[in-house]
Scaffold this motif. Structure first.
Motif, mmCIF file in Angstrom:
data_model
loop_
_atom_site.group_PDB
_atom_site.id
_atom_site.type_symbol
_atom_site.label_atom_id
_atom_site.label_comp_id
_atom_site.label_asym_id
_atom_site.label_seq_id
_atom_site.Cartn_x
_atom_site.Cartn_y
_atom_site.Cartn_z
ATOM 1 N N GLN A 1 -5.268 23.554 62.216
ATOM 2 C CA GLN A 1 -5.796 24.252 61.045
ATOM 3 C C GLN A 1 -4.714 24.353 59.973
ATOM 4 O OE1 GLN A 1 -8.813 26.123 60.488
ATOM 5 N NE2 GLN A 1 -9.505 24.658 62.020
ATOM 6 N N LEU A 2 -5.077 24.126 58.733
ATOM 7 C CA LEU A 2 -4.090 24.254 57.662
ATOM 8 C C LEU A 2 -3.614 25.694 57.563
ATOM 9 C CD1 LEU A 2 -5.729 22.140 54.813
ATOM 10 C CD2 LEU A 2 -3.731 21.539 56.186
ATOM 11 N N GLN A 3 -2.332 25.852 57.319
ATOM 12 C CA GLN A 3 -1.772 27.202 57.180
ATOM 13 C C GLN A 3 -1.121 27.347 55.801
ATOM 14 O OE1 GLN A 3 1.630 26.929 57.235
ATOM 15 N NE2 GLN A 3 1.947 25.017 58.313
ATOM 16 N N LEU A 4 -0.706 28.582 55.539
ATOM 17 C CA LEU A 4 -0.162 28.882 54.210
ATOM 18 C C LEU A 4 1.041 27.991 53.851
ATOM 19 C CD1 LEU A 4 -0.389 30.856 51.784
ATOM 20 C CD2 LEU A 4 1.201 32.368 52.986
ATOM 21 N N GLY A 5 1.852 27.626 54.843
ATOM 22 C CA GLY A 5 3.003 26.738 54.594
ATOM 23 C C GLY A 5 2.535 25.382 54.079
ATOM 24 N N ASN A 6 1.449 24.866 54.642
ATOM 25 C CA ASN A 6 0.895 23.589 54.157
ATOM 26 C C ASN A 6 0.450 23.726 52.701
ATOM 27 O OD1 ASN A 6 -0.657 23.308 57.322
ATOM 28 N ND2 ASN A 6 0.953 21.946 56.605
ATOM 29 N N TYR A 7 -0.160 24.858 52.399
ATOM 30 C CA TYR A 7 -0.641 25.064 51.029
ATOM 31 C C TYR A 7 0.535 25.136 50.057
ATOM 32 C CZ TYR A 7 -2.637 27.100 46.872
ATOM 33 O OH TYR A 7 -2.979 27.315 45.560
ATOM 34 N N ILE A 8 1.524 25.970 50.394
ATOM 35 C CA ILE A 8 2.649 26.163 49.465
ATOM 36 C C ILE A 8 3.546 24.919 49.414
ATOM 37 C CG2 ILE A 8 4.758 27.507 49.057
ATOM 38 C CD1 ILE A 8 3.254 29.982 50.008
ATOM 39 N N GLY A 9 3.820 24.338 50.582
ATOM 40 C CA GLY A 9 4.749 23.205 50.631
ATOM 41 C C GLY A 9 4.110 21.876 50.235
ATOM 42 N N ALA A 10 2.793 21.788 50.336
ATOM 43 C CA ALA A 10 2.169 20.486 50.086
ATOM 44 C C ALA A 10 0.939 20.573 49.168
ATOM 45 C CB ALA A 10 1.786 19.843 51.421
ATOM 46 N N LEU A 11 -0.158 21.122 49.676
ATOM 47 C CA LEU A 11 -1.446 21.033 48.964
ATOM 48 C C LEU A 11 -1.428 21.472 47.506
ATOM 49 C CD1 LEU A 11 -3.750 22.340 51.797
ATOM 50 C CD2 LEU A 11 -3.951 20.133 50.708
ATOM 51 N N ALA B 1 -11.934 18.840 52.619
ATOM 52 C CA ALA B 1 -12.565 19.933 51.863
ATOM 53 C C ALA B 1 -11.503 20.799 51.175
ATOM 54 C CB ALA B 1 -13.437 20.777 52.778
ATOM 55 N N PHE B 2 -10.402 21.066 51.873
ATOM 56 C CA PHE B 2 -9.348 21.874 51.247
ATOM 57 C C PHE B 2 -8.612 21.101 50.150
ATOM 58 C CE2 PHE B 2 -9.577 25.079 54.745
ATOM 59 C CZ PHE B 2 -9.683 26.194 53.930
ATOM 60 N N TYR B 3 -8.454 19.791 50.334
ATOM 61 C CA TYR B 3 -7.863 18.985 49.254
ATOM 62 C C TYR B 3 -8.677 19.215 47.965
ATOM 63 C CZ TYR B 3 -4.801 15.786 52.018
ATOM 64 O OH TYR B 3 -3.808 15.246 52.774
ATOM 65 N N LEU B 4 -9.986 19.110 48.103
ATOM 66 C CA LEU B 4 -10.851 19.254 46.924
ATOM 67 C C LEU B 4 -10.808 20.695 46.408
ATOM 68 C CD1 LEU B 4 -13.931 17.139 48.137
ATOM 69 C CD2 LEU B 4 -12.025 16.373 46.732
ATOM 70 N N ALA B 5 -10.791 21.643 47.370
ATOM 71 C CA ALA B 5 -10.755 23.058 46.963
ATOM 72 C C ALA B 5 -9.471 23.374 46.187
ATOM 73 C CB ALA B 5 -10.862 23.958 48.189
ATOM 74 N N CYS B 6 -8.402 22.653 46.506
ATOM 75 C CA CYS B 6 -7.124 22.892 45.810
ATOM 76 C C CYS B 6 -7.076 22.171 44.478
ATOM 77 C CB CYS B 6 -5.955 22.432 46.661
ATOM 78 S SG CYS B 6 -5.710 23.429 48.104
ATOM 79 N N GLY B 7 -8.150 21.503 44.105
ATOM 80 C CA GLY B 7 -8.213 20.920 42.764
ATOM 81 C C GLY B 7 -8.021 19.415 42.707
ATOM 82 N N LEU B 8 -7.812 18.771 43.854
ATOM 83 C CA LEU B 8 -7.718 17.306 43.804
ATOM 84 C C LEU B 8 -9.080 16.766 43.391
ATOM 85 C CD1 LEU B 8 -5.721 15.985 46.872
ATOM 86 C CD2 LEU B 8 -5.194 15.646 44.459
#
Ligand code: AMP
Ligand code: TRP
Length: 329
Positions: A14-24, A64-71
């Motif tokens: 599962q994606l975690q906050l570190g993935n979001y901040i460091g990557a997504l 889905a999260f890639y798209l949710a993050c604006g990609l």
């Protein structure tokens, strides 16, 4: 100037906050001014045992999260590694240019294999960085935004590309890893000396966690001696981690965050961190749910595979010709 930017995530958890901040969160920043390739390294997910259903669902979730993050699939090429056979092809060819010695020195391999019985270390875990090099070189990527832990792999990719070019001429573009200064290493909330990681759920904030659970995790995050909200990685790893999270999500510097909390006690500071994390993740979850309900994921994946294959096949053909195999074009 337009650059070719490429990055990917392994769908192992599962994606975690570190993935979001460091990557997504960084991926979509590139797409307006650059040629962007963002993919899911699903072949890489097989390097350690994984349940098929979990792998399948994680892959959908990350899209889905890639798209949710604006990609935006009309601006960036979003695809699955396994749907572009050129990755496996180039990986096979490149494997002949990688040396056992340098591969054995890969920190991630040492770390992951040390947890396994020697008899059950898969070959794929060892050759992982070669496939990663293929991922990058296929698209002539110049810029590879990754977290700190992936820097060594991108450097190996550079070495392989230089070695290959030295022998066969100017075939590959030499990539550069880009590591954001702040937020490249978000730590666990329960043990701030360890990285937040999707494979070690304790102390992690998952993007799919219930907001009330997230708040609770932050409020019970391990903090440090003293009472000052100050960035000091050595002596205050817990507070420093929370300050990093806060400043990244607010898009401010650590110093600005420190000023904001100069007269705060730990409890009130944590509450402010929880507010911003819940606000960010809450918005992401809303978009994520809309995307899943809209049923566009399969369309995005199919479009991405066609776009990515076109460029990747050109590279493979160039490489084949260079080494004396029959290129197809
Ligand atoms: P992984 O979860 O290891 O597949 O990593 C996917 C991407 O997220 C890579 O660019 C990682 O470097 C980044 N990443 C993973 N965990 C963290 C973390 N705790 N802090 C910052 N970036 C991270
Ligand atoms: N190895 C990366 C990770 O674990 C994922 C990955 C695979 C990647 N291929 C890549 C990242 C190419 C950047 C470029 O996070």
């Amino acid at each position: 100037m337009e650059h070719i930017v490429l990055s990917g995530i392994k769908p192992t958890g599962q994606l975690q906050l570190g993935n979001y901040i460091g990557a997504l969160r960084n991926f979509s920043k590139y797409q307006d001014e650059n040629k962007v390739f963002i993919f899911i390294a699903d072949l890489h997910a097989l390097t350690l045992p994984i349940d098929p259903e979990v792998l399948y669902n994680n892959t959908r979730d990350i899209i889905a999260f890639y798209l949710a993050c604006g990609l935006d699939p009309n601006k960036a090429t979003i695809f699955l590694q396994s749907q572009v056979p050129a990755h496996a092809e180039l990986g096979t060819i490149l494997g002949n240019f990688a040396y056992m010695g340098e591969m054995s020195r890969m920190t991630q391999f040492k770390e992951k294999s040390s947890k396994l019985n020697e008899k059950s270390i898969g070959l794929g875990l060892f050759t992982y960085p070669v496939l990663m090099a293929a991922d990058i070189l296929l698209y002539n990527a110049e810029t590879v935004p990754v977290g700190e832990d992936q820097k060594q792999h991108v450097e190996l990719c550079r070495d392989l590309a230089l070695r290959f070019n030295h022998r066969y001429g100017d075939i590959f573009t030499i990539p550069t890893p880009v590591i954001s200064k702040v937020g490249a290493r978000i730590m666990s909330l329960s043990d701030p000396t360890k990285k937040m990681s999707k494979s070690e759920p304790k102390g992690d904030i998952f993007l799919k966690d219930d907001l009330a659970v997230i708040r609770k995790k932050i409020m019970s995050a391990v903090t440090d001696m003293g009472s000052e909200v100050k960035y000091d990685k050595e002596n205050k790893p817990g507070i420093s981690n929370l300050l990093t999270i806060y400043s990244c999500l607010k898009d401010i510097t650590i110093e600005e965050a420190e000023k904001e909390f100069v007269s705060y006690r730990y409890g009130d500071f944590k509450k402010a961190v929880a507010d911003v994390v819940c606000d960010t993740i809450g918005r992401l979850q809303e978009k994520y749910n809309e995307i899943l309900a809209s049923g566009i994921i399969d369309e995005v994946i199919a479009k991405g595979a066609i776009e990515a294959s076109k460029i990747a096949n050109e590279t493979v053909s160039r490489v084949k010709k260079a080494v004396g195999l029959y290129g197809t074009k």
